[in-house]
Design an enzyme around this catalytic site. Structure first.
Site, mmCIF file in Angstrom:
data_model
loop_
_atom_site.group_PDB
_atom_site.id
_atom_site.type_symbol
_atom_site.label_atom_id
_atom_site.label_comp_id
_atom_site.label_asym_id
_atom_site.label_seq_id
_atom_site.Cartn_x
_atom_site.Cartn_y
_atom_site.Cartn_z
ATOM 1 N N ARG A 43 0.833 -1.204 0.000
ATOM 2 C CA ARG A 43 0.000 0.000 0.000
ATOM 3 C C ARG A 43 0.870 1.258 0.000
ATOM 4 O O ARG A 43 1.876 1.324 0.709
ATOM 5 C CB ARG A 43 -0.938 -0.004 1.219
ATOM 6 N N ILE B 10 2.089 4.889 0.909
ATOM 7 C CA ILE B 10 2.085 5.582 2.207
ATOM 8 C C ILE B 10 1.199 6.822 2.170
ATOM 9 O O ILE B 10 0.746 7.301 3.224
ATOM 10 C CB ILE B 10 3.546 5.942 2.594
ATOM 11 N N VAL C 61 10.348 8.207 -6.900
ATOM 12 C CA VAL C 61 11.142 7.049 -6.447
ATOM 13 C C VAL C 61 11.665 6.352 -7.693
ATOM 14 O O VAL C 61 10.882 5.944 -8.567
ATOM 15 C CB VAL C 61 10.291 6.080 -5.593
ATOM 16 N N HIS D 65 7.681 1.375 -10.589
ATOM 17 C CA HIS D 65 6.517 0.935 -9.814
ATOM 18 C C HIS D 65 5.267 1.249 -10.601
ATOM 19 O O HIS D 65 5.170 2.289 -11.256
ATOM 20 C CB HIS D 65 6.482 1.606 -8.438
ATOM 21 N N HIS E 107 1.465 2.063 -10.236
ATOM 22 C CA HIS E 107 0.411 2.484 -9.309
ATOM 23 C C HIS E 107 -0.885 1.779 -9.689
ATOM 24 O O HIS E 107 -1.281 1.783 -10.868
ATOM 25 C CB HIS E 107 0.151 3.991 -9.421
HETATM 26 P P1 5GP Z 1 6.023 8.272 -8.071
HETATM 27 O O1 5GP Z 1 5.695 9.699 -7.760
HETATM 28 O O2 5GP Z 1 7.521 8.028 -8.112
HETATM 29 O O3 5GP Z 1 5.331 7.726 -9.283
HETATM 30 O O4 5GP Z 1 5.421 7.426 -6.872
HETATM 31 C C1 5GP Z 1 6.114 7.160 -5.688
HETATM 32 C C2 5GP Z 1 5.100 6.717 -4.698
HETATM 33 O O5 5GP Z 1 5.762 6.121 -3.610
HETATM 34 C C3 5GP Z 1 4.247 7.868 -4.137
HETATM 35 O O6 5GP Z 1 2.870 7.625 -4.390
HETATM 36 C C4 5GP Z 1 4.574 7.853 -2.644
HETATM 37 O O7 5GP Z 1 3.474 8.167 -1.834
HETATM 38 C C5 5GP Z 1 5.067 6.437 -2.436
HETATM 39 N N1 5GP Z 1 6.015 6.303 -1.338
HETATM 40 C C6 5GP Z 1 7.098 7.092 -1.099
HETATM 41 N N2 5GP Z 1 7.741 6.667 0.002
HETATM 42 C C7 5GP Z 1 7.052 5.588 0.456
HETATM 43 C C8 5GP Z 1 7.235 4.713 1.573
HETATM 44 O O8 5GP Z 1 8.172 4.845 2.368
HETATM 45 N N3 5GP Z 1 6.323 3.721 1.730
HETATM 46 C C9 5GP Z 1 5.286 3.547 0.862
HETATM 47 N N4 5GP Z 1 4.449 2.538 1.136
HETATM 48 N N5 5GP Z 1 5.088 4.351 -0.202
HETATM 49 C C10 5GP Z 1 5.967 5.355 -0.407
#
Ligand code: 5GP
Ligand code: ZN
Length: 114
Positions: free
Chosen positions: A29, A31, A96, A100, A102
């Site tokens: 899930r 965060i 990140v 990943h 979503h």
């Molecule tokens: P991006 O913006 O790179 O597509 O998505 C990164 C996602 O990782 C974001 O939705 C953010 O909330 C999630 N995220 C960042 N740090 C953590 C963490 O420590 N734990 C979890 N479960 N999600 C994280």
């Protein structure tokens, strides 16, 4: 990758709220959930961005989609619907740098996305 947050989740150094795992991917899930179901499906293998995927990763990328499908079904969102998103680099808002997928579900999602 020693300093990669999501590699630490794969190794168990950081314990995410797991929803699904296979020998190739894990899902947990988010965060900061943006919908009632917001899970992230990641490969156990470190790939920084979609730009870094190569043809040999094709099956792994497919496994990510199938894992998301499995979770959506498991949580009852297959029929109502869900969205799969992969952000790549700055303009898409990637924060990140371990790929990943979503999985968002449980509310009416707007289109086009912001
Ligand atoms: P991006 O913006 O790179 O597509 O998505 C990164 C996602 O990782 C974001 O939705 C953010 O909330 C999630 N995220 C960042 N740090 C953590 C963490 O420590 N734990 C979890 N479960 N999600 C994280
Ligand atoms: Zn990583």
């Amino acid at each position: 990758m020693d300093d990669c947050l999501f590699c630490k989740m794969v190794s168990g150094e950081i314990k995410p709220d797991l929803v699904y795992e296979t020998d190739q991917v894990i899902a947990f899930r988010d965060i900061n959930p943006q919908a009632p179901l917001h899970a992230l499906v990641i490969p156990r293998q470190h790939i920084a961005t979609v730009n870094d995927a190569v043809p040999a990763d094709a099956a792994l990328l497919g496994q990510m989609v199938l894992a998301a499908q499995h979770i959506a079904k498991q949580e009852g969102y297959a029929k109502p619907g869900y969205r799969l998103v992969m952000n790549c680099n700055a303009d898409a808002g990637q924060t990140v740098f371990h790929i990943h997928l979503h999985l968002l579900a449980g509310r009416q999602l707007g289109w086009p996305p912001g």
